[in-house]
Design a protein around this motif. Structure first.
Motif, short mmCIF file in Angstrom:
data_model
loop_
_atom_site.label_atom_id
_atom_site.label_comp_id
_atom_site.label_asym_id
_atom_site.label_seq_id
_atom_site.Cartn_x
_atom_site.Cartn_y
_atom_site.Cartn_z
N SER A 82 0.80 -1.22 0.00
CA SER A 82 0.00 0.00 0.00
C SER A 82 0.84 1.27 0.00
N GLY A 83 2.10 1.16 0.26
CA GLY A 83 2.93 2.36 0.35
C GLY A 83 2.60 3.12 1.62
N ASN A 84 3.21 4.28 1.78
CA ASN A 84 2.84 5.06 2.95
C ASN A 84 2.39 6.44 2.51
N ALA A 85 1.65 7.09 3.37
CA ALA A 85 0.97 8.33 2.98
C ALA A 85 1.71 9.59 3.41
N ILE A 86 2.96 9.48 3.80
CA ILE A 86 3.67 10.67 4.27
C ILE A 86 3.77 11.72 3.17
N GLY A 87 4.12 11.30 1.97
CA GLY A 87 4.22 12.24 0.85
C GLY A 87 2.89 12.91 0.56
N GLN A 88 1.81 12.12 0.56
CA GLN A 88 0.47 12.68 0.31
C GLN A 88 0.07 13.65 1.42
N THR A 89 0.46 13.36 2.65
CA THR A 89 0.15 14.24 3.77
C THR A 89 0.89 15.58 3.61
N ALA A 90 2.14 15.51 3.19
CA ALA A 90 2.92 16.74 2.99
C ALA A 90 2.32 17.58 1.85
N VAL A 91 1.91 16.94 0.77
CA VAL A 91 1.29 17.66 -0.35
C VAL A 91 0.01 18.34 0.12
N LEU A 92 -0.82 17.63 0.89
CA LEU A 92 -2.05 18.22 1.41
C LEU A 92 -1.75 19.42 2.31
N ALA A 93 -0.74 19.27 3.18
CA ALA A 93 -0.37 20.36 4.08
C ALA A 93 0.05 21.59 3.29
N LEU A 94 0.81 21.40 2.23
CA LEU A 94 1.25 22.53 1.40
C LEU A 94 0.11 23.14 0.61
N LYS A 95 -0.87 22.35 0.21
CA LYS A 95 -2.04 22.90 -0.46
C LYS A 95 -2.85 23.76 0.50
N LEU A 96 -2.96 23.31 1.74
CA LEU A 96 -3.74 24.04 2.74
C LEU A 96 -3.02 25.30 3.20
N ASN A 97 -1.68 25.25 3.21
CA ASN A 97 -0.90 26.41 3.62
C ASN A 97 0.32 26.53 2.71
N PRO A 98 0.16 27.15 1.53
CA PRO A 98 1.24 27.23 0.55
C PRO A 98 2.47 28.00 1.03
N ARG A 99 2.33 28.82 2.07
CA ARG A 99 3.47 29.60 2.58
C ARG A 99 4.31 28.84 3.59
N ALA A 100 3.91 27.64 3.92
CA ALA A 100 4.64 26.85 4.93
C ALA A 100 6.08 26.62 4.48
N THR A 101 7.00 26.73 5.44
CA THR A 101 8.41 26.47 5.14
C THR A 101 8.90 25.21 5.84
N HIS A 102 8.15 24.73 6.83
CA HIS A 102 8.52 23.51 7.55
C HIS A 102 7.28 22.65 7.73
N ILE A 103 7.45 21.36 7.59
CA ILE A 103 6.36 20.41 7.82
C ILE A 103 6.89 19.34 8.77
N ALA A 104 6.17 19.09 9.85
CA ALA A 104 6.52 18.01 10.77
C ALA A 104 5.51 16.91 10.60
N VAL A 105 5.97 15.71 10.34
CA VAL A 105 5.09 14.55 10.18
C VAL A 105 5.40 13.56 11.28
N ILE A 106 4.39 13.22 12.06
CA ILE A 106 4.54 12.22 13.10
C ILE A 106 3.87 10.95 12.58
N ASP A 107 4.66 9.92 12.40
CA ASP A 107 4.16 8.68 11.83
C ASP A 107 4.22 7.59 12.88
N GLY A 108 3.25 7.58 13.74
CA GLY A 108 3.20 6.59 14.81
C GLY A 108 4.10 7.03 15.96
#
Length: 183
Positions: free
Chosen positions: A154-180
């Motif tokens: 199934s792959g993992n959704a970290i990349g998709q989560t980052a893309v969604l975060a950038l769509k919601l806030n295009p000015r973001a310069t940092h993204i923190a992803v907690i995966d479990g």
């Protein structure tokens, strides 16, 4: 809006994963059961009941299994939860517990959700139910698998989560992803 969008994606992916896993589980040929109409499928999750996406997956899986065949299907759902119950001594206890618990059930297939559950089931020293077909949903491709094991990656959704975060806030310069996180 953000929480609803994430929940919707989680439910859609859970449904898609459940349908894929069910189709593999149903296509796996189990030995005929003499004098018994019902089939028993053991669903073994890597992570606990409170894991995001778990409830939608379980509901979609049960609905899909029961709707895909005329044969009665008994579903048994178990959780390993290695973040809270890790290590080889715990795995041995869990393996013995599951063998005893399902000793009088004719498990015809095991549906495994994620990599650590697959490793647990296929442990070379002590496989859980050695001759039962396994359908697994994993995040990493397996090098080689024994006969009777079907895998969906199934792959993992970290990349998709980052893309969604950038769509919601295009000015973001940092993204923190907690995966479990261990409890």
């Amino acid at each position: 809006m953000v929480a609803w969008t994430s929940l919707r994606v989680t439910r859609r992916s859970a449904l898609r994963s459940a349908i894929l896993l069910v189709s593999v589980a149903i296509s796996v040929r189990a030995a005929p059961v003499a004098g018994q109409d019902a089939k028993a499928i053991l669903v073994l999750h890597s992570y606990g009941h409170d894991t995001p996406g778990r409830w939608p997956f379980d509901v979609a899986f049960a609905r899909t299994v029961r709707g895909a065949t005329d044969v009665a299907v008994e579903l048994y759902v178990e959780t390993l939860d290695p973040n809270r119950f890790g290590g080889e001594p715990q795995a041995r206890l869990t393996r013995n517990y599951l063998r005893e618990k399902y000793a009088d059930k004719n498990i015809t297939a095991i549906a495994v959700v994620y990599d650590s559950a697959l490793a647990f089931v296929l442990d070379e020293r002590e496989p859980l139910f050695a001759h039962v077909p396994v359908a697994a949903l994993v995040t990493r491709s397996a090098q080689s698998l024994p006969e009777g094991v079907a895998v969906i990656t199934s792959g993992n959704a970290i990349g998709q989560t980052a893309v969604l975060a950038l769509k919601l806030n295009p000015r973001a310069t940092h993204i923190a992803v907690i995966d479990g996180a261990p409890y």
